[in-house]
Design a protein around this motif. Structure first.
Motif, mmCIF file in Angstrom:
data_model
loop_
_atom_site.group_PDB
_atom_site.id
_atom_site.type_symbol
_atom_site.label_atom_id
_atom_site.label_comp_id
_atom_site.label_asym_id
_atom_site.label_seq_id
_atom_site.Cartn_x
_atom_site.Cartn_y
_atom_site.Cartn_z
ATOM 1 N N MET A 22 0.832 -1.202 0.000
ATOM 2 C CA MET A 22 0.000 0.000 0.000
ATOM 3 C C MET A 22 0.869 1.256 0.000
ATOM 4 O O MET A 22 0.566 2.226 -0.679
ATOM 5 C CB MET A 22 -0.947 -0.005 1.193
ATOM 6 C CG MET A 22 -1.907 1.172 1.190
ATOM 7 S SD MET A 22 -2.912 1.302 -0.308
ATOM 8 C CE MET A 22 -4.152 0.103 0.064
ATOM 9 N N TYR A 23 1.968 1.222 0.743
ATOM 10 C CA TYR A 23 2.886 2.365 0.747
ATOM 11 C C TYR A 23 3.450 2.595 -0.654
ATOM 12 O O TYR A 23 3.541 3.732 -1.119
ATOM 13 C CB TYR A 23 4.015 2.134 1.751
ATOM 14 C CG TYR A 23 4.973 3.286 1.828
ATOM 15 C CD1 TYR A 23 4.661 4.424 2.568
ATOM 16 C CD2 TYR A 23 6.191 3.255 1.154
ATOM 17 C CE1 TYR A 23 5.538 5.499 2.632
ATOM 18 C CE2 TYR A 23 7.066 4.318 1.213
ATOM 19 C CZ TYR A 23 6.735 5.432 1.950
ATOM 20 O OH TYR A 23 7.606 6.495 2.010
ATOM 21 N N ALA A 24 3.812 1.504 -1.340
ATOM 22 C CA ALA A 24 4.371 1.623 -2.701
ATOM 23 C C ALA A 24 3.346 2.190 -3.677
ATOM 24 O O ALA A 24 3.692 2.967 -4.565
ATOM 25 C CB ALA A 24 4.856 0.264 -3.186
ATOM 26 N N ILE A 25 2.082 1.846 -3.482
ATOM 27 C CA ILE A 25 1.027 2.286 -4.395
ATOM 28 C C ILE A 25 0.530 3.691 -4.048
ATOM 29 O O ILE A 25 0.351 4.534 -4.923
ATOM 30 C CB ILE A 25 -0.162 1.302 -4.368
ATOM 31 C CG1 ILE A 25 0.264 -0.051 -4.940
ATOM 32 C CG2 ILE A 25 -1.359 1.854 -5.129
ATOM 33 C CD1 ILE A 25 -0.738 -1.149 -4.697
ATOM 34 N N SER A 26 0.307 3.941 -2.767
ATOM 35 C CA SER A 26 -0.379 5.170 -2.359
ATOM 36 C C SER A 26 0.435 6.103 -1.480
ATOM 37 O O SER A 26 -0.062 7.163 -1.103
ATOM 38 C CB SER A 26 -1.658 4.810 -1.599
ATOM 39 O OG SER A 26 -2.511 4.055 -2.406
ATOM 40 N N GLY A 27 1.636 5.694 -1.107
ATOM 41 C CA GLY A 27 2.419 6.521 -0.202
ATOM 42 C C GLY A 27 1.813 6.526 1.191
ATOM 43 O O GLY A 27 0.951 5.723 1.512
ATOM 44 N N ARG A 28 2.244 7.464 1.994
ATOM 45 C CA ARG A 28 1.753 7.550 3.384
ATOM 46 C C ARG A 28 0.242 7.740 3.466
ATOM 47 O O ARG A 28 -0.397 7.277 4.398
ATOM 48 C CB ARG A 28 2.448 8.684 4.121
ATOM 49 C CG ARG A 28 3.872 8.408 4.444
ATOM 50 C CD ARG A 28 4.383 9.398 5.497
ATOM 51 N NE ARG A 28 5.809 9.319 5.624
ATOM 52 C CZ ARG A 28 6.452 8.379 6.301
ATOM 53 N NH1 ARG A 28 5.782 7.444 6.905
ATOM 54 N NH2 ARG A 28 7.764 8.377 6.366
ATOM 55 N N GLU A 29 -0.315 8.436 2.494
ATOM 56 C CA GLU A 29 -1.748 8.709 2.514
ATOM 57 C C GLU A 29 -2.567 7.425 2.523
ATOM 58 O O GLU A 29 -3.656 7.391 3.082
ATOM 59 C CB GLU A 29 -2.168 9.564 1.307
ATOM 60 C CG GLU A 29 -1.505 10.918 1.244
ATOM 61 C CD GLU A 29 -0.084 10.866 0.678
ATOM 62 O OE1 GLU A 29 0.195 10.038 -0.210
ATOM 63 O OE2 GLU A 29 0.756 11.647 1.146
ATOM 64 N N GLY A 30 -2.058 6.380 1.901
ATOM 65 C CA GLY A 30 -2.767 5.101 1.862
ATOM 66 C C GLY A 30 -2.728 4.355 3.175
ATOM 67 O O GLY A 30 -3.449 3.374 3.355
ATOM 68 N N LEU A 31 -1.883 4.816 4.101
ATOM 69 C CA LEU A 31 -1.714 4.132 5.382
ATOM 70 C C LEU A 31 -2.293 4.891 6.560
ATOM 71 O O LEU A 31 -2.669 4.281 7.561
ATOM 72 C CB LEU A 31 -0.213 3.903 5.643
ATOM 73 C CG LEU A 31 0.558 3.127 4.587
ATOM 74 C CD1 LEU A 31 2.042 3.138 4.920
ATOM 75 C CD2 LEU A 31 0.046 1.708 4.478
#
Length: 85
Positions: A22-31
């Motif tokens: 998720m970090y690779a796909i969305s960065g911090r915002e995804g977490l």
């Protein structure tokens, strides 16, 4: 340089490493503000790939071990859990 396009396949499930994927796909915002299972659900929604049954099973599984210990005490803690002296 080498401009050959490469695709790598792996047997590792993105759901085993959902936080990193998720970090690779969305960065911090995804977490942000999400627990592990919310990240799994978000990854499934983004990818269209169903959450594996094994992951679904642990979602509601009872906690069997909730001990905490220091790194130095891990060996003794594992022995205690396993009943090994």
């Amino acid at each position: 340089g080498d401009d050959t396009k490469t695709f790598r396949a792996s047997t590792a499930s993105p759901y085993k490493f959902s936080h990193r994927f998720m970090y690779a796909i969305s960065g911090r915002e995804g977490l942000e503000g999400k627990d592990e299972f919310e990240i799994v659900d978000a990854l499934s929604a983004l990818s269209g790939v169903a959450v594996p049954q094994a992951v679904e099973e642990i979602r509601h599984a009872a906690v069997r071990h909730n001990r905490e210990c220091s790194v130095d005490d891990m060996k003794n803690e594992a022995k205690d859990i396993l009943g090994i002296s």
